[in-house]
Design a protein around this motif. Structure first.
Motif, PDB file in Angstrom:
ATOM      1  N   GLU A 160       0.833  -1.204   0.000  1.00  0.00           N
ATOM      2  CA  GLU A 160       0.000   0.000   0.000  1.00  0.00           C
ATOM      3  C   GLU A 160       0.870   1.257   0.000  1.00  0.00           C
ATOM      4  OE1 GLU A 160      -0.336  -2.591   1.955  1.00  0.00           O
ATOM      5  OE2 GLU A 160      -2.307  -3.407   1.434  1.00  0.00           O
ATOM      6  N   SER A 163       2.479   1.708  -3.333  1.00  0.00           N
ATOM      7  CA  SER A 163       1.472   2.193  -4.274  1.00  0.00           C
ATOM      8  C   SER A 163       1.336   3.709  -4.176  1.00  0.00           C
ATOM      9  CB  SER A 163       0.129   1.524  -3.979  1.00  0.00           C
ATOM     10  OG  SER A 163      -0.918   2.130  -4.715  1.00  0.00           O
ATOM     11  N   ARG A 164       1.270   4.221  -2.949  1.00  0.00           N
ATOM     12  CA  ARG A 164       1.142   5.672  -2.763  1.00  0.00           C
ATOM     13  C   ARG A 164       2.411   6.394  -3.184  1.00  0.00           C
ATOM     14  NH1 ARG A 164      -1.274   3.813   2.045  1.00  0.00           N
ATOM     15  NH2 ARG A 164       0.639   4.248   3.233  1.00  0.00           N
ATOM     16  N   SER A 167       2.619   6.256  -6.986  1.00  0.00           N
ATOM     17  CA  SER A 167       1.377   6.639  -7.672  1.00  0.00           C
ATOM     18  C   SER A 167       0.937   5.579  -8.683  1.00  0.00           C
ATOM     19  CB  SER A 167       1.552   7.998  -8.382  1.00  0.00           C
ATOM     20  OG  SER A 167       1.859   9.021  -7.449  1.00  0.00           O
ATOM     21  N   ILE A 168       0.976   4.322  -8.223  1.00  0.00           N
ATOM     22  CA  ILE A 168       0.497   3.209  -9.036  1.00  0.00           C
ATOM     23  C   ILE A 168      -0.473   2.387  -8.196  1.00  0.00           C
ATOM     24  CG2 ILE A 168       2.538   3.086 -10.517  1.00  0.00           C
ATOM     25  CD1 ILE A 168       3.632   0.861  -8.786  1.00  0.00           C
ATOM     26  N   SER A 169      -1.267   1.542  -8.841  1.00  0.00           N
ATOM     27  CA  SER A 169      -2.250   0.756  -8.111  1.00  0.00           C
ATOM     28  C   SER A 169      -1.578  -0.365  -7.309  1.00  0.00           C
ATOM     29  CB  SER A 169      -3.272   0.147  -9.075  1.00  0.00           C
ATOM     30  OG  SER A 169      -2.661  -0.879  -9.849  1.00  0.00           O
ATOM     31  N   ILE A 170      -2.278  -0.849  -6.300  1.00  0.00           N
ATOM     32  CA  ILE A 170      -1.761  -1.965  -5.511  1.00  0.00           C
ATOM     33  C   ILE A 170      -1.608  -3.203  -6.391  1.00  0.00           C
ATOM     34  CG2 ILE A 170      -2.283  -3.575  -3.631  1.00  0.00           C
ATOM     35  CD1 ILE A 170      -3.556  -1.294  -2.113  1.00  0.00           C
ATOM     36  N   GLY A 171      -2.538  -3.388  -7.335  1.00  0.00           N
ATOM     37  CA  GLY A 171      -2.440  -4.523  -8.252  1.00  0.00           C
ATOM     38  C   GLY A 171      -1.163  -4.458  -9.082  1.00  0.00           C
ATOM     39  N   THR A 172      -0.776  -3.246  -9.494  1.00  0.00           N
ATOM     40  CA  THR A 172       0.457  -3.079 -10.263  1.00  0.00           C
ATOM     41  C   THR A 172       1.670  -3.386  -9.395  1.00  0.00           C
ATOM     42  OG1 THR A 172      -0.556  -1.417 -11.706  1.00  0.00           O
ATOM     43  CG2 THR A 172       1.854  -1.451 -11.593  1.00  0.00           C
TER      44      THR A 172
END
Length: 207
Positions: A160, A163-164, A167-172
């Motif tokens: 998480e 991701s922050r 600036s990418i999704s958690i899935g990425t």
């Protein structure tokens, strides 16, 4: 075999007792001459440049310069030198990366003296007169984005938080983790960090 035609070897290992044992073993062999020693990556490069040996016996985990960078720099400065990586790990993924960087062979520290001597003789070029061998530059172990993710994993950030930060999704992030684990042959975050340090992934500027 005269000293002019002996296989000239540099030993690089941060454990003095191992170097001493290797030196004594090789010195007892006809046709093999130890011409230098080093205790870290920078020392291995300096000793190789100074002696231009036929073979560099290189420990996979030493202080300072990562092993892949050491291999690349050694072969750039002394193209006639063959690199034998000596490791405690029986790791196919690590061995593949070492071979891709230009190592001639990998051998376990638990190998017998006969096996180590045979590796030196097999790695040595038939003749120093054969000239320089052109090697393609080795590819980076991880992509730029994967290195960014790996460095943040090394800092202890959660998926998480990564991701922050990026600036990418958690899935990425999870997909990057999967690719990183596969490329490093890792089975956990801790294992990935250890392997990344060994292969020099953390070298250079931070994301």
């Amino acid at each position: 075999m005269s000293s002019d035609t002996a296989i000239r070897v540099v030993i690089a290992d941060d454990h003095e007792l191992f170097r001493a044992g290797m030196r004594a073993m090789l010195a007892a062999e006809t046709g093999i001459e130890v011409v230098g020693e080093a205790a870290d990556g920078a020392g291995a490069l300096a000793a190789t440049v100074a002696a231009r040996p036929d073979v560099l016996m290189l420990d996979v985990e030493m202080p300072g310069v990562p092993v892949l960078s050491t291999i690349t720099r050694v072969l750039a400065e002394s193209p006639g030198t063959r690199v034998i990586v000596v490791t405690m790990h029986r790791d196919r993924v690590l061995a593949d990366h070492l071979h891709a960087a230009g190592a001639s062979t990998c051998i376990s520290k638990s190998a017998t003296s006969a096996e180590l001597i045979a590796a030196v003789r097999q790695a040595a070029p038939p003749s120093r007169a054969q000239g320089e061998i052109q090697r393609a530059p080795s590819k980076a172990v991880l992509s730029h984005r994967e290195r960014e993710v790996m460095r943040l994993i090394g800092d202890g950030l959660s998926n998480e938080a990564i991701s922050r930060r990026l600036s990418i999704s958690i899935g990425t992030v999870k997909r990057h983790n999967t690719h990183i684990y596969a490329k490093l042959g890792a089975t956990s975050r801790t294992d990935a960090v250890r392997r990344a340090w060994t292969l020099g992934v953390f070298a250079g500027a931070r994301p």
